[in-house]
Scaffold this motif. Structure first.
Motif, PDB file in Angstrom:
ATOM      1  N   MET A  41       0.831  -1.191   0.000  1.00  0.00           N
ATOM      2  CA  MET A  41       0.000   0.000   0.000  1.00  0.00           C
ATOM      3  C   MET A  41       0.872   1.249   0.000  1.00  0.00           C
ATOM      4  SD  MET A  41      -3.267  -0.307   2.462  1.00  0.00           S
ATOM      5  CE  MET A  41      -4.126  -1.832   2.519  1.00  0.00           C
ATOM      6  N   LYS A  42       0.335   2.280  -0.598  1.00  0.00           N
ATOM      7  CA  LYS A  42       0.980   3.591  -0.597  1.00  0.00           C
ATOM      8  C   LYS A  42      -0.001   4.582   0.030  1.00  0.00           C
ATOM      9  CE  LYS A  42       4.784   2.897  -3.031  1.00  0.00           C
ATOM     10  NZ  LYS A  42       5.883   3.807  -3.057  1.00  0.00           N
ATOM     11  N   TYR A  43       0.527   5.697   0.519  1.00  0.00           N
ATOM     12  CA  TYR A  43      -0.276   6.631   1.304  1.00  0.00           C
ATOM     13  C   TYR A  43      -0.075   8.064   0.820  1.00  0.00           C
ATOM     14  CZ  TYR A  43      -0.459   2.540   4.231  1.00  0.00           C
ATOM     15  OH  TYR A  43      -0.654   1.259   4.672  1.00  0.00           O
ATOM     16  N   ALA A  44      -1.174   8.835   0.846  1.00  0.00           N
ATOM     17  CA  ALA A  44      -1.140  10.252   0.474  1.00  0.00           C
ATOM     18  C   ALA A  44      -1.105  11.100   1.737  1.00  0.00           C
ATOM     19  CB  ALA A  44      -2.370  10.608  -0.361  1.00  0.00           C
ATOM     20  N   LYS A  45      -0.566  12.302   1.609  1.00  0.00           N
ATOM     21  CA  LYS A  45      -0.529  13.233   2.751  1.00  0.00           C
ATOM     22  C   LYS A  45      -1.931  13.561   3.252  1.00  0.00           C
ATOM     23  CE  LYS A  45       3.882  15.388   2.041  1.00  0.00           C
ATOM     24  NZ  LYS A  45       4.646  15.856   0.935  1.00  0.00           N
ATOM     25  N   SER A  46      -2.929  13.429   2.379  1.00  0.00           N
ATOM     26  CA  SER A  46      -4.315  13.729   2.751  1.00  0.00           C
ATOM     27  C   SER A  46      -5.014  12.517   3.377  1.00  0.00           C
ATOM     28  CB  SER A  46      -5.085  14.239   1.525  1.00  0.00           C
ATOM     29  OG  SER A  46      -4.932  13.351   0.435  1.00  0.00           O
ATOM     30  N   HIS A  47      -4.232  11.475   3.736  1.00  0.00           N
ATOM     31  CA  HIS A  47      -4.694  10.308   4.502  1.00  0.00           C
ATOM     32  C   HIS A  47      -5.514   9.288   3.726  1.00  0.00           C
ATOM     33  CE1 HIS A  47      -2.981  12.151   8.057  1.00  0.00           C
ATOM     34  NE2 HIS A  47      -3.619  13.259   7.744  1.00  0.00           N
ATOM     35  N   GLU A  48      -5.343   9.254   2.395  1.00  0.00           N
ATOM     36  CA  GLU A  48      -5.906   8.161   1.622  1.00  0.00           C
ATOM     37  C   GLU A  48      -4.826   7.101   1.413  1.00  0.00           C
ATOM     38  OE1 GLU A  48      -8.144  11.764   0.842  1.00  0.00           O
ATOM     39  OE2 GLU A  48      -6.057  11.338   0.397  1.00  0.00           O
ATOM     40  N   TRP A  49      -5.257   5.853   1.252  1.00  0.00           N
ATOM     41  CA  TRP A  49      -4.331   4.781   0.876  1.00  0.00           C
ATOM     42  C   TRP A  49      -4.681   4.310  -0.524  1.00  0.00           C
ATOM     43  CZ3 TRP A  49      -6.869   0.302  -0.322  1.00  0.00           C
ATOM     44  CH2 TRP A  49      -8.079   0.035   0.322  1.00  0.00           C
ATOM     45  N   ALA A  50      -3.695   3.745  -1.200  1.00  0.00           N
ATOM     46  CA  ALA A  50      -3.882   3.207  -2.548  1.00  0.00           C
ATOM     47  C   ALA A  50      -3.167   1.856  -2.611  1.00  0.00           C
ATOM     48  CB  ALA A  50      -3.302   4.161  -3.589  1.00  0.00           C
ATOM     49  N   ARG A  51      -3.900   0.848  -3.084  1.00  0.00           N
ATOM     50  CA  ARG A  51      -3.329  -0.496  -3.197  1.00  0.00           C
ATOM     51  C   ARG A  51      -3.435  -0.961  -4.647  1.00  0.00           C
ATOM     52  NH1 ARG A  51      -6.316  -3.490   0.687  1.00  0.00           N
ATOM     53  NH2 ARG A  51      -7.968  -3.653  -0.856  1.00  0.00           N
ATOM     54  N   LEU A  52      -2.277  -1.284  -5.240  1.00  0.00           N
ATOM     55  CA  LEU A  52      -2.239  -1.810  -6.600  1.00  0.00           C
ATOM     56  C   LEU A  52      -2.654  -3.276  -6.549  1.00  0.00           C
ATOM     57  CD1 LEU A  52      -1.523  -1.301  -9.580  1.00  0.00           C
ATOM     58  CD2 LEU A  52       0.816  -2.026  -9.030  1.00  0.00           C
ATOM     59  N   GLU A  53      -3.716  -3.611  -7.282  1.00  0.00           N
ATOM     60  CA  GLU A  53      -4.252  -4.975  -7.286  1.00  0.00           C
ATOM     61  C   GLU A  53      -3.596  -5.792  -8.400  1.00  0.00           C
ATOM     62  OE1 GLU A  53      -5.991  -5.738  -4.792  1.00  0.00           O
ATOM     63  OE2 GLU A  53      -6.915  -3.883  -4.117  1.00  0.00           O
ATOM     64  N   GLU A  54      -3.750  -7.105  -8.332  1.00  0.00           N
ATOM     65  CA  GLU A  54      -3.136  -7.998  -9.315  1.00  0.00           C
ATOM     66  C   GLU A  54      -3.609  -7.721 -10.735  1.00  0.00           C
ATOM     67  OE1 GLU A  54      -3.371 -12.139  -8.307  1.00  0.00           O
ATOM     68  OE2 GLU A  54      -2.590 -11.794  -6.291  1.00  0.00           O
ATOM     69  N   ASP A  55      -4.850  -7.241 -10.891  1.00  0.00           N
ATOM     70  CA  ASP A  55      -5.381  -6.970 -12.236  1.00  0.00           C
ATOM     71  C   ASP A  55      -4.963  -5.604 -12.779  1.00  0.00           C
ATOM     72  OD1 ASP A  55      -6.955  -5.194 -10.785  1.00  0.00           O
ATOM     73  OD2 ASP A  55      -8.861  -6.092 -11.361  1.00  0.00           O
ATOM     74  N   GLY A  56      -4.120  -4.875 -12.030  1.00  0.00           N
ATOM     75  CA  GLY A  56      -3.656  -3.565 -12.482  1.00  0.00           C
ATOM     76  C   GLY A  56      -4.508  -2.407 -12.010  1.00  0.00           C
ATOM     77  N   SER A  57      -5.643  -2.694 -11.381  1.00  0.00           N
ATOM     78  CA  SER A  57      -6.475  -1.619 -10.846  1.00  0.00           C
ATOM     79  C   SER A  57      -5.899  -1.146  -9.501  1.00  0.00           C
ATOM     80  CB  SER A  57      -7.919  -2.077 -10.672  1.00  0.00           C
ATOM     81  OG  SER A  57      -8.014  -3.057  -9.649  1.00  0.00           O
ATOM     82  N   VAL A  58      -6.385  -0.011  -9.037  1.00  0.00           N
ATOM     83  CA  VAL A  58      -5.950   0.543  -7.759  1.00  0.00           C
ATOM     84  C   VAL A  58      -7.180   0.748  -6.884  1.00  0.00           C
ATOM     85  CG1 VAL A  58      -4.843   2.504  -6.608  1.00  0.00           C
ATOM     86  CG2 VAL A  58      -3.935   1.672  -8.779  1.00  0.00           C
ATOM     87  N   THR A  59      -7.142   0.167  -5.683  1.00  0.00           N
ATOM     88  CA  THR A  59      -8.219   0.337  -4.710  1.00  0.00           C
ATOM     89  C   THR A  59      -7.827   1.468  -3.769  1.00  0.00           C
ATOM     90  OG1 THR A  59      -8.746  -2.009  -4.843  1.00  0.00           O
ATOM     91  CG2 THR A  59      -9.586  -0.818  -2.925  1.00  0.00           C
ATOM     92  N   ILE A  60      -8.806   2.321  -3.413  1.00  0.00           N
ATOM     93  CA  ILE A  60      -8.539   3.522  -2.614  1.00  0.00           C
ATOM     94  C   ILE A  60      -9.503   3.596  -1.439  1.00  0.00           C
ATOM     95  CG2 ILE A  60      -8.571   6.061  -2.672  1.00  0.00           C
ATOM     96  CD1 ILE A  60      -7.767   5.667  -5.713  1.00  0.00           C
ATOM     97  N   GLY A  61      -8.977   4.017  -0.306  1.00  0.00           N
ATOM     98  CA  GLY A  61      -9.778   4.246   0.892  1.00  0.00           C
ATOM     99  C   GLY A  61      -9.072   5.249   1.778  1.00  0.00           C
ATOM    100  N   ILE A  62      -9.553   5.410   3.004  1.00  0.00           N
ATOM    101  CA  ILE A  62      -8.859   6.285   3.951  1.00  0.00           C
ATOM    102  C   ILE A  62      -8.172   5.414   4.997  1.00  0.00           C
ATOM    103  CG2 ILE A  62     -10.336   8.292   3.581  1.00  0.00           C
ATOM    104  CD1 ILE A  62     -11.647   7.662   6.339  1.00  0.00           C
ATOM    105  N   THR A  63      -7.149   5.970   5.596  1.00  0.00           N
ATOM    106  CA  THR A  63      -6.320   5.217   6.529  1.00  0.00           C
ATOM    107  C   THR A  63      -6.994   5.042   7.890  1.00  0.00           C
ATOM    108  OG1 THR A  63      -5.240   7.191   7.390  1.00  0.00           O
ATOM    109  CG2 THR A  63      -4.234   6.150   5.444  1.00  0.00           C
ATOM    110  N   ASP A  64      -6.445   4.120   8.650  1.00  0.00           N
ATOM    111  CA  ASP A  64      -6.912   3.893  10.015  1.00  0.00           C
ATOM    112  C   ASP A  64      -6.751   5.173  10.836  1.00  0.00           C
ATOM    113  OD1 ASP A  64      -7.933   2.054  12.037  1.00  0.00           O
ATOM    114  OD2 ASP A  64      -5.936   2.203  12.934  1.00  0.00           O
ATOM    115  N   HIS A  65      -5.639   5.859  10.630  1.00  0.00           N
ATOM    116  CA  HIS A  65      -5.389   7.125  11.336  1.00  0.00           C
ATOM    117  C   HIS A  65      -6.501   8.128  11.024  1.00  0.00           C
ATOM    118  CE1 HIS A  65      -2.976  10.430  13.032  1.00  0.00           C
ATOM    119  NE2 HIS A  65      -3.384  11.130  11.996  1.00  0.00           N
TER     120      HIS A  65
END
Length: 123
Positions: free
Chosen positions: A1-25
């Motif tokens: 997973m990678k993280y943005a300063k604005s507290h979103e996370w991004a996960r590169l999936e096996e199919d090449g798509s990216v899933t996005i959400g907000i962090t636990d923090h």
């Protein structure tokens, strides 16, 4: 997973798509989430664009796209159960999926260690 300063996370999936959400923090800071507005499937979003809103009993916060691309899916379960963001922000509480225009945009996001260090500095 990678993280943005604005507290979103991004996960590169096996199919090449990216899933996005907000962090636990971020969900801890917001408190009990009561509403989530996601983008619409088919929307084209640039990295850094507002992509939705998350509302809690304390405040409303914009959600930003950490990478750009076309929205290919949204977590419809959040409509009826927005509290999933609190209980499982990295799995059941994801917000939307993108087909990224450039996966290289992930490289400019923070690692888990960098994100944790940023959060420690803020507290």
């Amino acid at each position: 997973m990678k993280y943005a300063k604005s507290h979103e996370w991004a996960r590169l999936e096996e199919d090449g798509s990216v899933t996005i959400g907000i962090t636990d923090h971020a969900q801890e800071a917001l408190g009990d989430v009561v509403f989530v507005e996601t983008p619409t499937e088919g929307d084209a979003i640039a990295a850094g664009d507002q992509a939705g809103v998350v509302e809690s009993v304390k405040a409303a916060s914009d959600i930003y796209a950490p990478v750009g691309g076309e929205v290919i899916g949204v977590n419809e379960g959040l409509e009826d159960e927005p509290e999933r963001v609190n209980s499982d922000p990295y799995n059941d509480g994801w917000f939307f999926r993108l087909q990224p225009a450039d996966t290289g945009e992930l490289d400019v996001l923070m690692t888990a260690e960098e994100y944790a260090a940023m959060c420690d500095e803020d507290s």
